[in-house]
Write a protein that holds these residues in place. Structure first.
Motif, mmCIF file in Angstrom:
data_model
loop_
_atom_site.group_PDB
_atom_site.id
_atom_site.type_symbol
_atom_site.label_atom_id
_atom_site.label_comp_id
_atom_site.label_asym_id
_atom_site.label_seq_id
_atom_site.Cartn_x
_atom_site.Cartn_y
_atom_site.Cartn_z
ATOM 1 N N GLU A 78 0.933 -1.307 0.018
ATOM 2 C CA GLU A 78 0.130 -0.133 0.037
ATOM 3 C C GLU A 78 0.931 1.192 -0.076
ATOM 4 O OE1 GLU A 78 -2.256 -0.615 3.410
ATOM 5 O OE2 GLU A 78 -3.782 -2.162 2.561
ATOM 6 N N ARG A 79 1.954 1.265 0.530
ATOM 7 C CA ARG A 79 2.741 2.398 0.758
ATOM 8 C C ARG A 79 3.715 2.776 -0.218
ATOM 9 N NH1 ARG A 79 6.270 4.350 6.208
ATOM 10 N NH2 ARG A 79 6.632 6.463 5.531
ATOM 11 N N PHE A 80 4.215 1.443 -1.025
ATOM 12 C CA PHE A 80 5.225 1.855 -2.003
ATOM 13 C C PHE A 80 4.609 0.909 -3.473
ATOM 14 C CE2 PHE A 80 7.593 1.666 1.917
ATOM 15 C CZ PHE A 80 8.008 3.023 1.867
ATOM 16 N N PRO A 81 3.731 1.574 -3.880
ATOM 17 C CA PRO A 81 2.881 0.846 -5.045
ATOM 18 C C PRO A 81 3.750 0.886 -6.572
ATOM 19 C CG PRO A 81 1.585 2.571 -4.624
ATOM 20 C CD PRO A 81 2.461 2.462 -3.548
ATOM 21 N N SER A 82 4.369 1.975 -6.445
ATOM 22 C CA SER A 82 5.264 2.234 -7.809
ATOM 23 C C SER A 82 6.868 1.495 -7.809
ATOM 24 C CB SER A 82 5.423 3.846 -7.912
ATOM 25 O OG SER A 82 6.478 4.437 -6.912
ATOM 26 N N SER A 106 5.625 -5.689 -9.387
ATOM 27 C CA SER A 106 5.441 -4.372 -8.626
ATOM 28 C C SER A 106 4.955 -4.658 -7.546
ATOM 29 C CB SER A 106 4.602 -3.862 -9.584
ATOM 30 O OG SER A 106 3.779 -2.751 -9.029
ATOM 31 N N LEU A 107 5.336 -3.947 -6.480
ATOM 32 C CA LEU A 107 5.094 -4.067 -5.039
ATOM 33 C C LEU A 107 3.408 -3.575 -5.162
ATOM 34 C CD1 LEU A 107 7.782 -4.094 -4.211
ATOM 35 C CD2 LEU A 107 7.182 -2.769 -2.017
ATOM 36 N N GLY A 108 2.796 -2.883 -6.173
ATOM 37 C CA GLY A 108 1.644 -2.368 -6.397
ATOM 38 C C GLY A 108 0.639 -3.597 -6.736
ATOM 39 N N GLU A 160 13.739 -0.320 -9.097
ATOM 40 C CA GLU A 160 13.407 -1.047 -8.146
ATOM 41 C C GLU A 160 12.803 0.212 -6.965
ATOM 42 O OE1 GLU A 160 15.419 -4.334 -6.525
ATOM 43 O OE2 GLU A 160 16.747 -4.296 -7.920
ATOM 44 N N ALA A 161 13.661 1.337 -6.878
ATOM 45 C CA ALA A 161 13.438 2.396 -6.126
ATOM 46 C C ALA A 161 13.663 3.729 -6.807
ATOM 47 C CB ALA A 161 14.148 2.029 -4.549
ATOM 48 N N PRO A 162 12.671 4.407 -7.372
ATOM 49 C CA PRO A 162 12.881 5.698 -7.932
ATOM 50 C C PRO A 162 13.546 6.610 -6.819
ATOM 51 C CG PRO A 162 10.978 4.686 -8.699
ATOM 52 C CD PRO A 162 11.468 3.797 -7.695
ATOM 53 N N PRO A 163 13.906 7.919 -7.143
ATOM 54 C CA PRO A 163 14.436 8.927 -6.276
ATOM 55 C C PRO A 163 13.535 9.092 -4.985
ATOM 56 C CG PRO A 163 15.196 9.458 -8.209
ATOM 57 C CD PRO A 163 14.344 8.220 -8.385
ATOM 58 N N GLU A 164 12.189 9.408 -5.080
ATOM 59 C CA GLU A 164 11.258 9.842 -4.237
ATOM 60 C C GLU A 164 11.076 8.498 -3.482
ATOM 61 O OE1 GLU A 164 9.182 8.301 -7.804
ATOM 62 O OE2 GLU A 164 10.720 9.827 -7.338
ATOM 63 N N VAL A 165 11.010 7.368 -3.765
ATOM 64 C CA VAL A 165 10.786 5.890 -3.154
ATOM 65 C C VAL A 165 11.924 5.529 -2.380
ATOM 66 C CG1 VAL A 165 10.227 3.706 -3.210
ATOM 67 C CG2 VAL A 165 9.126 5.195 -4.832
ATOM 68 N N ARG A 166 13.098 5.892 -2.788
ATOM 69 C CA ARG A 166 14.253 5.517 -2.107
ATOM 70 C C ARG A 166 14.309 6.229 -1.093
ATOM 71 N NH1 ARG A 166 20.619 5.406 -4.019
ATOM 72 N NH2 ARG A 166 21.272 4.336 -2.003
ATOM 73 N N ALA A 167 14.316 7.850 -1.113
ATOM 74 C CA ALA A 167 14.118 8.862 -0.064
ATOM 75 C C ALA A 167 12.865 8.563 1.057
ATOM 76 C CB ALA A 167 13.841 10.171 -0.510
ATOM 77 N N ALA A 168 11.805 8.060 0.578
ATOM 78 C CA ALA A 168 10.620 7.843 1.578
ATOM 79 C C ALA A 168 11.150 6.563 2.405
ATOM 80 C CB ALA A 168 9.452 7.422 1.032
ATOM 81 N N VAL A 169 11.499 5.488 1.925
ATOM 82 C CA VAL A 169 11.846 4.415 2.601
ATOM 83 C C VAL A 169 13.070 4.844 3.583
ATOM 84 C CG1 VAL A 169 13.288 1.900 2.506
ATOM 85 C CG2 VAL A 169 11.587 2.645 0.967
ATOM 86 N N GLN A 170 13.993 5.585 3.063
ATOM 87 C CA GLN A 170 15.395 5.752 4.018
ATOM 88 C C GLN A 170 14.925 6.749 5.215
ATOM 89 O OE1 GLN A 170 18.098 7.476 1.375
ATOM 90 N NE2 GLN A 170 19.041 5.316 0.847
ATOM 91 N N GLU A 171 13.782 7.550 5.042
ATOM 92 C CA GLU A 171 13.388 8.532 5.993
ATOM 93 C C GLU A 171 12.815 7.597 7.095
ATOM 94 O OE1 GLU A 171 10.412 12.253 6.506
ATOM 95 O OE2 GLU A 171 11.103 11.569 4.497
#
Length: 715
Positions: free
Chosen positions: A335-339, A356-358, A396-407
């Motif tokens: 649900e959180r990282f569908p892209s 896809s995680l989606g 696998e983890a576009p910039p905005e996704v990677r930043a969100a996961v790392q945060e």
């Protein structure tokens, strides 16, 4: 003395010598007698030119089998001195063979005479007393640093081998013990040759002056009993002292003794006998051990660092304490990282398959994998896993996704310091399993410690160190399932529960299985830390690791070399020339702070050796291959790196014994091991580049024969 039954000089019988034969050894041990045995016999004593301090033991292991029959204890010992006082000019056996070609009747006469011996295959090549002459040094006699006439004799006794657990009917086990005893004898001789450099009275003239003056006070004594009972001898009032044993730790070249020290900390040596796990015991209960005794809670920084430096896997039970991520389900990631996309492991074919995680299918439906069932030695698992390499970014983890996961990603409490916090965050990946899923046994290409935190559910782990190899062709396949078969002998196993973390190390083969008693889908995150490094483990396994994928696929060579060479990567050039190694060692000793070599576990000052070149390399792509530190962190990280580098180097060098101190001799031992291992590696790589792969095994065999204590006939 080795002679045929009933033959041999009678004077040897005067002090209790008997002919060597299995029957005599059997009788002596049966009667509880102490037996002094020289397996190489006269062939070894009357060696030829260029054969100084070499063992010529027979291939038969009869004495070990007989000793095991009576639960005997074998004490290996080495002795040196004779070969340094005299030089062998020619072996008369060789001269006789040459003469026989000219005068054939000599050969017929020799055959009729029968000769003194031989009694074993070690003597079958013929035997003759060598032509010898006194060895003369530049100063005529032996000195402290140079062998010559009148050189002192030294003897050293190694660690005993208790054979009470060895089955005398198990020929393979007896052969392995025989090989280990032989290697121990060679190590004692190698140690003595280096240790005697600390003896001020090795100098013949100096020793004679000391003892002759002292002898003036020595009384004449009568021998009270024994074969020489009643005879008179002149006793010295005082012998010249030798070197201080406490200042000269044991020598190791190929890491066997350091490896035994490491294994002793992991498991009792009476089970493994220092041989690793390859075919040592058929009892599963001995081969496997639970990690239950390695579970810890509330681990302190010092305890954590000591465990890392040892390099033995362990579990931290409260790793997930106060972490919001623990308990997160597969559906919540969906649900959180569908892209984002993740890799579907074991999908077959040459191309990687991403999902896809989606999508809901990956956590709601089984994905059977036939390969997991068919591979011998693997678990009968049916579901293949998914892995999300957030660290790799990209699709696998576009910039905005990677930043969100790392945060959102939080480090466990035991991850401390700017270096580790950043490395852990940047290296995180996630593993998703449905029930009854598995990951096949493999060894990653990481050069630093790894941590796997169980976020949801539970996972069963089986692990083992890399099997010891002397030949690159024997190295197991490190990728998924490649080790299954004879080499796969799990050494540790444990179930990691939700909120727990397991810490493991480079080249530790590991297999995981998600049992049925689990949520429908489980989650774990794996990450690495930079500091400290498993120094003792790396030192113990260096010869094997140099033949593994860690050297061929990763950058571990550059990362680990400085612990032995105390120089930046690529600064030291490997050599097997003893004089060059000794010169390099002397240079290092002269330039290192006294505090580094002499003292303690406490942090030493950086010192001039730890100056500019090292920090610059730390921040290069070779070290932090995934990221670069911000300028605001550089000073803090530099202090952490230098502190850890000093402590890790101390742990790496402090091998034999591991007592918290590093001597000059231990530094030489590590340096020599590094040179031998890397010279072998460089020579093998050169042959491969030249398309001469068929010569690589011969090269490695030569090194194993010279430095690992093996006879070519045994390999």
């Amino acid at each position: 003395m080795r002679t045929r039954e009933g033959q041999g000089p009678p004077q040897f019988q005067r002090f209790g010598a008997v002919p060597v034969s299995p029957r005599n050894i059997f009788k002596l041990l049966q009667q509880g007698e102490m037996v002094l045995l020289f397996p190489g016999g006269i062939r070894e004593a009357l060696h030829g030119p260029g054969e100084e301090y070499q063992l010529f033991w027979p291939n038969k292991t009869d004495f070990v089998r007989v000793a095991a029959r009576f639960n005997a204890v074998v004490v290996p010992f080495g002795g040196i001195g004779a070969d340094d006082s005299a030089q062998v000019l020619a072996n008369l056996g060789d001269l006789r063979q040459q003469a026989e070609k000219v005068v054939p009747w000599m050969a017929r006469s020799q055959k009729r005479s029968g000769g003194l011996m031989p009694v074993s295959e070690s003597l079958e090549g013929g035997l003759g007393f060598p032509l010898i002459a006194p060895k003369v040094s530049s100063s005529l006699f032996a000195t402290e640093s140079e062998s010559g006439f009148g050189d002192r004799f030294y003897f050293s006794f190694g660690k005993p081998f208790d054979l009470k657990e060895v089955n005398p009917k198990d020929r393979d086990a007896c052969a392995q013990v025989y090989s280990n005893i032989r290697a121990a004898v060679e190590q004692e001789m190698a140690w003595l040759q280096k240790a005697r450099e600390q003896d001020p009275y090795r100098d013949f003239v100096k020793r004679q002056l000391y003892e002759r003056v002292a002898a003036l006070e020595g009384p004449v004594r009568r021998i009270p009993d024994g074969p020489l009972e009643g005879e008179l001898v002149q006793s010295y009032a005082k012998r010249a002292p030798s070197f201080d044993l406490n200042l000269v730790p044991p020598l190791t070249v190929y890491g066997e003794r350091c490896q035994q020290n490491w294994l002793h900390a992991v498991r009792d040596l009476d089970i493994l006998d220092g041989r690793q796990m390859r075919g040592v015991d058929q009892d599963q209960s001995l081969r496997r051990s639970s990690l239950a005794e390695l579970r810890v809670m509330g681990i302190s920084p010092n305890d954590f660092d000591e465990r890392i430096r040892l390099g033995k896997p362990f579990i931290i039970e409260d790793a997930g304490e106060n972490l919001d991520l623990v308990g997160s389900t597969c559906q919540q990631f969906h649900e959180r990282f569908p892209s984002a996309k993740m890799r579907a492991e074991y999908s077959g074919g040459r191309r990687e398959m991403f999902v896809s995680l989606g999508s809901k299918a990956w956590f709601e439906k089984d994905r059977p994998q036939r390969a997991l069932q068919d591979l011998p030695g693997s678990l009968a698992a049916t579901n293949a896993p998914y892995v999300w390499h957030v660290k790799d970014g990209g699709h696998e983890a576009p910039p905005e996704v990677r930043a969100a996961v790392q945060e959102a990603w939080q480090p466990p409490y035991f991850v401390r310091g700017a270096v580790n916090l950043r490395e852990a965050n940047e290296s995180a990946e996630f593993w998703f399993h449905r029930r009854n899923g598995a990951v096949m046994a493999h060894a990653d290409t990481y050069c630093i410690p790894a941590v796997s935190l169980q976020i949801t559910g539970q996972k069963h782990w089986r692990l083992m160190p890399h099997p010891k190899v002397h030949f690159s062709r024997d190295a197991p396949e490190p990728h998924d399932g490649g080790i299954y078969g004879a080499d796969w002998l799990p050494f540790w196993e444990a179930t990691v529960q939700q909120g727990e973390a397991i810490v493991f190390f480079p080249n530790i083969f590991h297999e995981t299985h998600v049992p049925e008693d689990n949520p429908e889908c489980t989650v774990a995150t794996t990450f690495q830390i930079q500091l400290p490094i498993p120094a003792r483990y790396l030192r113990a396994y260096l010869p094997t690791f140099a033949m593994s994928h860690l050297y061929y696929e990763g950058h571990c060579r550059d990362l680990w070399d400085p612990y032995a060479t105390l120089r930046p990567p690529k600064a030291a050039k490997a050599t097997t020339k003893e004089a060059a190694i000794e010169k390099e060692h002397a240079s290092l000793v002269a330039s290192i702070d006294d505090a580094f070599l002499s003292a303690q576990r406490h942090v030493a000052s950086a010192g001039r050796l730890w100056a500019a070149p090292w920090p610059r390399w730390f921040y290069s792509e070779d070290y932090f291959y995934d990221w670069r530190p911000e300028s605001s962190l550089v000073e803090e990280m530099q202090a952490e790196l230098l502190k850890a580098r000093i402590q890790d180097s101390m742990a790496y060098l402090d091998c034999c014994p591991a007592d918290g101190f590093v001597s000059s001799f231990e530094l030489f031992s590590a340096l020599r091991q590094w040179h031998v291992v890397h010279k072998r590696l460089q020579a093998a790589e050169r042959l491969r580049l030249q398309g001469k792969q068929h010569k690589v095994h011969k090269l490695e065999l030569d090194f194993a024969t010279k430095y690992a204590g093996f006879a070519k006939a045994e390999l």
